[in-house]
Enzyme design. Structure first.
Site, PDB file in Angstrom:
ATOM      1  CG  ASP A  20     -13.509  -2.093   3.030  1.00  0.00           C
ATOM      2  OD1 ASP A  20     -13.098  -1.392   2.081  1.00  0.00           O
ATOM      3  OD2 ASP A  20     -14.309  -3.027   2.885  1.00  0.00           O
ATOM      4  CD  GLU A 200     -17.039   2.915  -1.754  1.00  0.00           C
ATOM      5  OE1 GLU A 200     -18.221   2.541  -1.917  1.00  0.00           O
ATOM      6  OE2 GLU A 200     -16.060   2.213  -2.087  1.00  0.00           O
TER       7      GLU A 200
END
Length: 316
Positions: A20, A200
């Protein structure tokens, strides 16, 4: 930009075991980097004058998880932003309970630092970002457009089947929504619903009168991939009809070059400011033992973002 090119079999991660990844280029001449660490127990920040330099930059711990209660487990996907003269970190956190480790019980939170250098000073907890529901929520990102600051995030609507959809809302301040969000996308295509029904990991890039939101879909193994939304800069960004969704993934596993499960990206600029840079995570192997979320080898990759003749970003 030196060292960045389109995808090639020789492409290597620049930072190991950082998922991420978020890279922010500030006007002080530094790139700031944060990401999920394999232990999911803290938020680190590092900086360097070049993107390549982030690989060797010494990280500092900005914040550690609480021992109990909310924010005590699974610290995921931090992002660092500079807003109105202060630094902010957006992150997701869950709670440790007697029966589980808080997996999929996340909420979104914000830290603030008034120091000019976010590797110094104090990170103050500003609390939870309250949304329409008290449900699984994560991956908050923020951007400004024509005087309005927006938040884009992933959340579980209790009335919609699946794990998470993407929402957008205007902000009152960097930790408070000014209005309820509206849904931009829900998992609907085959490539968005493998393992889990997931949208997401949003990130925003603007170019030539258009706003693009990349996002990630499906389970976090080799099925993880990226989709794309786009809207005109003149459109009402709070109207879901303003956003067009690409029917095919824009970045996915490529076994031929050993890239598996690419996703949860960010965008930044090259050192000379001329090129858009794509930052994302991926694994270099397919088979995973156990839950993919606990496999530490999602690495940070960087490449130059290409643009098509009709003005769309090219991720591959």
């Amino acid at each position: 930009m030196t060292g960045l090119k389109t995808m090639a079999a020789t492409e290597q991660p620049i930072i190991l075991q950082r998922a991420d990844p978020w890279v922010y280029k500030h006007d002080d001449g530094f790139y700031y980097f944060t990401a999920s660490v394999p232990e999911y127990d803290r938020i680190e920040v590092r900086r360097a004058s070049t993107i390549a330099g982030l690989a060797e930059a010494e990280p500092i711990v900005a914040w550690r998880k609480h021992e109990t209660g909310m924010m005590s487990a699974n610290i995921w996907a931090p992002e660092i932003h500079f807003i109105d003269g202060k630094w902010y970190i957006y992150y997701a956190a869950a709670r440790t309970t007697e029966t589980n480790d808080g997996l999929f019980d996340h909420r979104m939170f914000v830290l603030e630092n008034e120091s000019a250098n976010p590797l110094e000073g104090e990170w103050v907890e500003k609390g939870q970002i309250k949304t329409m529901w008290e449900s699984f929520a994560l991956d908050a990102t923020t951007f400004e457009h024509r005087g309005t600051r927006y938040l884009v995030w992933a959340q579980k609507d209790p009335d919609i089947k699946g794990n998470s959809n993407l929402y957008i809302a205007p902000m009152e301040n960097p930790w408070t929504l000014a209005a309820d969000g509206v849904m931009l996308t829900t998992p609907e295509y085959d490539w968005e619903v493998i393992g889990f029904l997931v949208n997401e990991g949003a990130a925003v890039v603007k170019r030539d009168g258009r706003i693009f939101i990349s996002y990630s879909a499906s389970a976090t193994n080799h099925h993880y991939c990226m989709g794309l939304l786009e809207a005109s800069e003149d459109a009402d960004l709070m109207d879901p009809a303003s956003w067009a969704k690409a029917p095919q993934p824009v970045l996915k596993t490529d076994e031929a070059i050993g890239l598996f499960g690419p996703g949860h990206n960010s965008f930044t600029k090259s050192e000379d400011g001329e090129d858009d840079i794509l930052v994302f995570h991926a694994r270099t192997y397919k088979e995973i033992v156990g839950d993919p979320l606990y496999d530490p080898n999602r690495h940070t990759f960087v490449r130059k973002l290409q643009w098509s003749a009709d003005g769309k970003p090219i991720f591959e």
